[in-house]
Design an enzyme around this catalytic site. Sequence first.
Site, mmCIF file in Angstrom:
data_model
loop_
_atom_site.group_PDB
_atom_site.id
_atom_site.type_symbol
_atom_site.label_atom_id
_atom_site.label_comp_id
_atom_site.label_asym_id
_atom_site.label_seq_id
_atom_site.Cartn_x
_atom_site.Cartn_y
_atom_site.Cartn_z
ATOM 1 N N GLU A 1 62.293 -22.137 2.210
ATOM 2 C CA GLU A 1 62.912 -20.947 2.811
ATOM 3 C C GLU A 1 63.732 -20.220 1.764
ATOM 4 O O GLU A 1 64.495 -20.842 1.017
ATOM 5 C CB GLU A 1 63.884 -21.318 3.944
ATOM 6 C CG GLU A 1 63.294 -21.728 5.262
ATOM 7 C CD GLU A 1 64.396 -21.971 6.303
ATOM 8 O OE1 GLU A 1 65.501 -21.403 6.148
ATOM 9 O OE2 GLU A 1 64.150 -22.735 7.238
ATOM 10 N N GLU B 1 64.495 -12.359 14.767
ATOM 11 C CA GLU B 1 64.471 -13.233 15.945
ATOM 12 C C GLU B 1 65.752 -13.015 16.750
ATOM 13 O O GLU B 1 66.839 -13.427 16.340
ATOM 14 C CB GLU B 1 64.330 -14.687 15.503
ATOM 15 C CG GLU B 1 63.040 -14.962 14.746
ATOM 16 C CD GLU B 1 62.998 -16.357 14.147
ATOM 17 O OE1 GLU B 1 62.937 -17.338 14.913
ATOM 18 O OE2 GLU B 1 63.046 -16.464 12.899
ATOM 19 N N GLU C 1 71.737 -13.809 11.033
ATOM 20 C CA GLU C 1 70.733 -14.791 11.446
ATOM 21 C C GLU C 1 69.596 -14.151 12.231
ATOM 22 O O GLU C 1 68.480 -14.678 12.246
ATOM 23 C CB GLU C 1 71.384 -15.889 12.288
ATOM 24 C CG GLU C 1 72.268 -16.836 11.505
ATOM 25 C CD GLU C 1 71.470 -17.659 10.494
ATOM 26 O OE1 GLU C 1 70.361 -18.112 10.850
ATOM 27 O OE2 GLU C 1 71.948 -17.833 9.362
#
Length: 408
Positions: free
Chosen positions: A269, A323, A332
């Site tokens: 990631e 998301e 985030e």
Amino acid sequence: MGLRVRASSLLLSLALELVVALVSVSAQQKFGINYGQIANNLPEPTQVASLLQSMNVNKVKLYDADPRVLTAFANTGVEFIIAVGNENLQTMAASPAAARQWVATNVQPYLPATRITCVTVGNEVFSSNDTSMMASLLPAMKAVYAALGGLGLGSQVTVSSAHSVNVLATSFPPSSGAFREDLAEYIKPILDFHGQSGSPFLINAYPFFAYKASPGSVSLPYVLFEPNPGVRDPNTGLTYDNMLYAQIDAVYAAMKAMGHTDVGVRISETGWPSKGDEDETGATVQNAAAYNGNLMQRIAMNQGTPLKPNVPVDVYVFALFNEDMKPGPASERNYGLFYPNGSPVYALNSAGSGGGSSPGGSLNPYYTSMFSSSSRSAVSATFLTERVILLLLLQAIVILRQSYSLYC
């Protein structure tokens, strides 16, 4: 004369195959992408498969083993990393039968149509304070590895686990990289497992966090792969012009200190958010486009780190979509390259700062304008070299066909 005809025909066939192979390799993106699904508004997996194919992305990492996704990507040629969740580690560590059942359910039915190449067992386990989970990690990895072998899949699918870069106690200078002492008892046997099984050590690394924590002392160009003087490692004399490569080499140094030079490092990631809370300095569209764009440029060049210049950096970008249900700060929920409706969060293929289409197609690194001039120049050279080789091969085909005609 018959021998000459056969030889000429064979050379012609080989040249054609080389051209096809070159064109195919040139078209494929060399980075992977994380496909997270903590959202309630994402497109159907079949639509995602079409999107990724249009981008020429052929490596995807999941955080589960979603059967809808694995089915949707059948016969696409896309390679998958799938995952065993942290909640399953203790069960698998205690019960090899549970690991066999998981593999029989989530891996075996999809091969070979869907190219599952790796199973990650747990994600950032050492970021928690759960010592039971930490102790269960390696036994669970071994159980999954044994289950794959028992089903005859061991040569096709590797086993690993993704770790935060914070497993390092020291990361600069890179040559002084060292794992945290409190994790040594867990990490050393995991490295032994990787060495024995030939699987990579996976790291989640985000230079954004370093910049966010200390924007006054961390150089923005250094973390964004933009032109900068670089930082010299006094022990090796190597100069680093970006933080991510320094972090990778720090992991190599930490593994060497534990006796391992036989394990590869893969970035499972990395990414940069396009939006954040007021106190999340640097979380902007411009910085996200620069970070991901410049990184993709370097990956397209098969670039290695200063310590391992001949080992291309292997990266999975985070993430495919924004998301909306992820907890935590606003950043985030804003790491995606795309909105859930499939439109890009920012242009990685525009011909100018104002956006627009390009001849390279979505996310084609050769046509991305938001990259540093040094990256553009280097990739342009790579692109030109590929085209020169292609032209030479085409000329060879013409000569061979002429020769072939003479002897027919």
